[in-house]
Design an enzyme around this catalytic site. Sequence first.
Site, PDB file in Angstrom:
ATOM      1  N   ILE A   1       0.841  -1.195   0.000  1.00 61.81           N
ATOM      2  CA  ILE A   1       0.000   0.000   0.000  1.00 61.81           C
ATOM      3  C   ILE A   1       0.880   1.251   0.000  1.00 61.81           C
ATOM      4  CG2 ILE A   1      -1.715   1.261   1.400  1.00 61.81           C
ATOM      5  CD1 ILE A   1      -2.581  -1.575   2.479  1.00 61.81           C
ATOM      6  N   CYS A   2       0.454   2.280  -0.776  1.00 59.31           N
ATOM      7  CA  CYS A   2       1.098   3.600  -0.711  1.00 59.31           C
ATOM      8  C   CYS A   2       2.545   3.521  -1.213  1.00 59.31           C
ATOM      9  CB  CYS A   2       0.980   4.132   0.723  1.00 59.31           C
ATOM     10  SG  CYS A   2       1.491   5.831   0.981  1.00 59.31           S
ATOM     11  N   ILE A   3       3.538   3.797  -0.385  1.00 56.15           N
ATOM     12  CA  ILE A   3       4.949   3.746  -0.793  1.00 56.15           C
ATOM     13  C   ILE A   3       5.530   2.335  -0.667  1.00 56.15           C
ATOM     14  CG2 ILE A   3       5.867   4.352   1.495  1.00 56.15           C
ATOM     15  CD1 ILE A   3       7.290   5.486  -1.930  1.00 56.15           C
TER      16      ILE A   3
END
Lengths: 215, 215
Positions: free
Chosen positions: A132-134
Amino acid sequence: MKKIAVILSGCGFMDGAEITEAVSTFISLDRRACQYDTFAPDINLNTVNHISSEAEGQRNVLQESARICRGRISDLSHLDPEKYDGLVFPGGFGVAKNLCDWADKGALCSVNKKIESVIQHFFDHSKPILAICIAPALIARVLGAHGVSLTIGNDSATAQEIEKTGAVHEDCKECDFVTDRGTKIISTPAYMYDSSPHNVYLGISRAVDEFVEMA
Amino acid sequence: MKKIAVILSGCGFMDGAEITEAVSTFISLDRRACQYDTFAPDINLNTVNHISSEAEGQRNVLQESARICRGRISDLSHLDPEKYDGLVFPGGFGVAKNLCDWADKGALCSVNKKIESVIQHFFDHSKPILAICIAPALIARVLGAHGVSLTIGNDSATAQEIEKTGAVHEDCKECDFVTDRGTKIISTPAYMYDSSPHNVYLGISRAVDEFVEMA
């Protein structure tokens, strides 16, 4: 009942796990009746004041992560990947600072040895990983040589850095996700966009649905 | 668009705001297209290690609360209740330790003066207040003399202490909520039960639906 391992990197998006992403992960796994265990490394982090953005003292990643999951967490060194059907990394700058040093070194970063071996285990055994995300940057660093496809949204500088690992970056809209069916890597941008809590929850909830299908 | 004020009491259920409850509140308000602002008092709290349960040093309630809402938070002293249509208190032991001293003194506790005046404003202007988990104890302390009905689930010791304020406690199941239509106080037990993230989200989501209808 599917068993999932979730790895946290602290408590707060500037120096640890992004809290809304972590909670959205837990809500979504619980909604899909998965059993999950949470892990974090027993190491120190450099804290950041979340109002002033100034550096402060050190805290322990495992102890701070415990705040998000009400103390139900184990030292990462005790994670036995054989026991789990899938692996999830919520985002937050802690992923790029506390699980590896992507924040400083990008595509040439070093990865926590235990994290690296756990990712490799899930890959080798064809068990899904949700990043998720980075967190897809971490996956790219470990599995990029396999040409894995993944997303961090549409940030071109980060996407270019990710592609230096050999991974393929696919642009992805807010609330959506990317699946690499061959390697079973699922990724969703969440707060890589200037998003809102419900949109972050929606994107993660959809990605978790896909992830649980594959687990 | 309805404007809502959310008051946090730190970051972590043992010494601050319960994180899943706070995030569920933000997701639910955002899903209902409410605009919300977050506030916390600029005071120190006594931290608790969320693995060992041992007392540790002090941290600042405002700074720690900022971790949950990505720094988008203001000092409680700047909260102008005239600007808002409704008020929400997520739970966590921080409510009973940092917004009042219910944890030590129960029904005879003292309440932060600003918190007390804000609650009184919403009550006087017939604007709804949503209190989650242990937060109804705080509401009872301020508004108990008006015979307000509310719930903290089914914990009889806490319910009896709440009734000493003049408030009426109604037992409530997990994932459900209680509405006092006369005073517009809505309450939901959340982690007053040994609940799970999705059940906590469900209960808060339903209570927020009711709350937004009334705002």
